[in-house]
Structure formats: structure tokens, C-alpha cells
Design a protein around this motif. Structure first.
Motif, short mmCIF file in Angstrom:
data_model
loop_
_atom_site.label_atom_id
_atom_site.label_comp_id
_atom_site.label_asym_id
_atom_site.label_seq_id
_atom_site.Cartn_x
_atom_site.Cartn_y
_atom_site.Cartn_z
N ILE A 1 -9.39 -114.58 64.20
CA ILE A 1 -8.74 -114.07 65.25
C ILE A 1 -7.36 -113.54 64.97
O ILE A 1 -6.96 -114.68 64.62
N GLU A 2 -6.68 -112.38 65.87
CA GLU A 2 -5.28 -112.38 65.88
C GLU A 2 -4.93 -112.09 67.02
O GLU A 2 -5.23 -111.26 68.34
N LEU A 3 -3.89 -113.60 67.40
CA LEU A 3 -2.95 -113.21 68.62
C LEU A 3 -1.53 -112.31 68.72
O LEU A 3 -0.71 -112.54 68.06
N TYR A 4 -1.77 -111.35 69.82
CA TYR A 4 -0.53 -110.66 69.78
C TYR A 4 0.18 -111.01 71.11
O TYR A 4 -0.60 -110.68 72.30
N THR A 5 2.10 -110.64 70.89
CA THR A 5 2.66 -110.27 72.19
C THR A 5 2.04 -109.22 72.60
O THR A 5 1.50 -108.13 71.34
N THR B 1 2.13 -116.23 80.88
CA THR B 1 2.19 -115.05 80.27
C THR B 1 0.82 -114.02 79.02
O THR B 1 0.26 -115.33 79.35
N GLN B 2 0.89 -112.82 79.22
CA GLN B 2 0.19 -111.83 78.60
C GLN B 2 0.17 -112.14 77.62
O GLN B 2 1.07 -111.88 76.82
N LEU B 3 -1.01 -111.44 76.93
CA LEU B 3 -1.15 -111.54 75.33
C LEU B 3 -2.53 -110.61 75.32
O LEU B 3 -3.59 -110.61 75.75
N VAL B 4 -2.43 -110.49 73.86
CA VAL B 4 -4.16 -109.43 72.92
C VAL B 4 -4.82 -110.31 72.40
O VAL B 4 -3.84 -110.63 71.02
N ALA B 5 -6.10 -111.12 72.74
CA ALA B 5 -6.97 -111.51 71.29
C ALA B 5 -7.19 -110.15 70.50
O ALA B 5 -8.05 -109.71 71.11
N GLU C 1 -4.14 -114.84 78.81
CA GLU C 1 -2.68 -115.36 79.29
C GLU C 1 -2.76 -116.76 79.05
O GLU C 1 -3.57 -118.23 78.69
N ILE C 2 -1.65 -116.83 78.35
CA ILE C 2 -1.29 -117.77 78.32
C ILE C 2 -0.37 -118.85 80.23
O ILE C 2 -0.04 -118.34 80.43
N ASP C 3 -0.92 -120.38 80.23
CA ASP C 3 -0.99 -120.59 81.87
C ASP C 3 0.62 -121.15 81.86
O ASP C 3 0.95 -121.98 81.09
N LYS C 4 0.14 -122.07 83.27
CA LYS C 4 1.82 -122.36 83.12
C LYS C 4 2.13 -124.31 82.24
O LYS C 4 2.99 -124.01 82.89
N GLU C 5 0.99 -124.31 82.26
CA GLU C 5 0.78 -125.47 81.09
C GLU C 5 0.66 -125.57 80.18
O GLU C 5 1.25 -125.81 78.94
N GLY C 6 1.30 -123.80 79.35
CA GLY C 6 1.14 -123.40 78.06
C GLY C 6 -0.19 -123.81 77.69
O GLY C 6 -0.47 -123.80 76.22
N ARG C 7 -2.02 -123.84 78.03
CA ARG C 7 -2.91 -123.60 78.05
C ARG C 7 -3.44 -121.87 77.51
O ARG C 7 -3.01 -121.62 78.37
N LEU C 8 -4.24 -121.66 76.39
CA LEU C 8 -4.41 -120.37 76.53
C LEU C 8 -5.64 -120.35 76.32
O LEU C 8 -6.36 -122.06 75.68
N VAL C 9 -6.89 -119.99 77.41
CA VAL C 9 -8.12 -120.14 77.36
C VAL C 9 -8.77 -119.50 76.05
O VAL C 9 -9.01 -118.62 75.91
N LEU C 10 -9.49 -119.58 75.39
CA LEU C 10 -10.48 -118.57 74.02
C LEU C 10 -11.75 -118.82 75.18
O LEU C 10 -12.55 -119.87 74.71
N PRO C 11 -11.80 -117.53 74.81
CA PRO C 11 -13.44 -117.26 75.59
C PRO C 11 -14.63 -118.05 74.22
O PRO C 11 -14.38 -117.48 73.75
N ARG D 1 6.95 -119.81 73.00
CA ARG D 1 8.50 -119.03 73.50
C ARG D 1 8.21 -117.40 73.11
O ARG D 1 9.11 -116.54 74.19
N VAL D 2 8.01 -117.70 71.92
CA VAL D 2 7.70 -115.81 71.18
C VAL D 2 6.83 -114.74 72.33
O VAL D 2 7.29 -114.56 72.38
N PHE D 3 5.79 -116.11 72.55
CA PHE D 3 5.20 -114.76 73.34
C PHE D 3 5.56 -114.63 74.87
O PHE D 3 5.49 -113.56 75.37
#
Length: 170
Positions: free
Chosen positions: A58-62, A44-48, A98-108, A27-29
Motif C-alpha cells: 500500500i502507499e501512504l500519501y500526505t 494527522t490526516q493521510l491517504v492510503a 489518520e495518525i493518532d495523538k500517540e503517533g499510531r496509525l490504525v490499518l483497517p 513529522r513529514v505527514f
């Protein structure tokens, strides 16, 4: 003022490098991505920021937080060592996620390897106010050790909230 992250969560990594971002953090992202409400994609877009080799986190930023940092960097003298170092860290040693529709973040894969995360591994999402610090639970971030040393200098009765008296309300 942007919403802040709070708390610490343990998150598992699946075989594809996906992690389910806990709803309260998500929700914060979401709130920190100005395009989230209007894009209608559910992503949702974010920056690592993965930083130099010696970082074991690593740091995840809005998006809003990273844009605020970019504005602060732009105010530094062009070509100064401070600006160049911050540009390298926050721009050159980072990636868009990005966080996908299912609320998952794919870490490269590159970032999973940096943190030593394999399929089924646990990872820690620890709130730092305007970002999340992500690390392997068996490898506490090196910057935390430095903070603990700093705190120890003040003795066992030290209350870090005393630093708030130094804040200029001007």
C-alpha cells in the motif's frame, strides 16, 4: 516544495492493527497536512492507496501530495482511459486514515489482510519521496522487481543519477 520521506523502517503491528509511525516519518505527514497545525486535535490526516488485487503493498500519501496528484488527474481529458484509471486507483482504491495523538496509525482489517499482516507481524515502511510504501518484509513489492530488471538492462556500472541530466530546468 513539500518535505520528502527518507529511509526505511521496520514497524510492528499490534492486535488492533495499530502501528507506531516513526517520529521522523510522522513529522513529514504532519507537515503535509495543512489542517494539522490549526486543528489542534493532535491527529494527522493521510491517504492510503491500496491499489488493485495484484499489488502486494500500500502507499501512504500526505494530504498535500494526494491533492497535487488530484490536480494532475483533473488536467487529463475527462473520460480518457488514463484519467479513468488514475481516478479508480487514487480515489476508488484508497481510504482516508489518520495518525493518532500517540503517533499510531490504525490499518483497517482489509488492508492488513491484503498485506498478510497479523498481530505482532513486522511491516516495512519504505520511503519513496512523497509517499511511503508499506509491505510485508517476506513479500517485496512487485514494482521493485520491475525496477531491478530495468536497472539490470543498463549494466553494473550504471548510475541512476544520470537520469537527472534529462530534467528540464525550464
Amino acid at each position: 516544495m513539500a518535505r520528502k520521506f527518507r529511509g526505511t523502517e521496520s514497524v510492528k503491528v499490534d492486535g488492533k492493527g495499530r502501528m507506531s509511525v516513526p517520529a521522523r516519518l510522522r513529522r513529514v505527514f504532519d507537515a503535509g497536512d495543512p489542517a494539522f497545525a490549526t486543528a489542534n486535535t493532535g491527529r494527522t490526516q493521510l491517504v492510503a492507496v491500496y491499489g488493485p488485487d495484484w499489488w502486494n503493498w500500500i502507499e501512504l500519501y500526505t494530504i498535500e501530495a494526494i491533492e497535487e496528484i488530484d490536480e494532475q488527474i483533473d488536467k487529463l481529458t475527462r473520460g480518457s482511459p488514463q484519467r479513468r484509471w488514475l481516478e479508480m486507483l487514487m480515489n476508488g482504491q484508497s481510504t482516508d486514515l489518520e495518525i493518532d495523538k500517540e503517533g499510531r496509525l490504525v490499518l483497517p482489517q482489509k488492508l492488513r489482510e491484503k498485506l498478510g499482516l497479523s498481530e505482532g507481524a513486522e511491516t516495512v515502511f519504505e520511503s519513496r519521496g512523497d509517499y511511503i510504501q508499506v509491505y510485508h518484509p517476506d513479500s517485496r513489492p512487485k514494482d521493485v522487481t520491475a525496477l531491478e530488471d530495468f536497472t539490470a538492462q543498463h549494466g553494473p556500472d550504471f548510475d541512476p543519477r544520470s537520469f537527472l541530466d534529462q530534467v528540464d530546468e525550464g
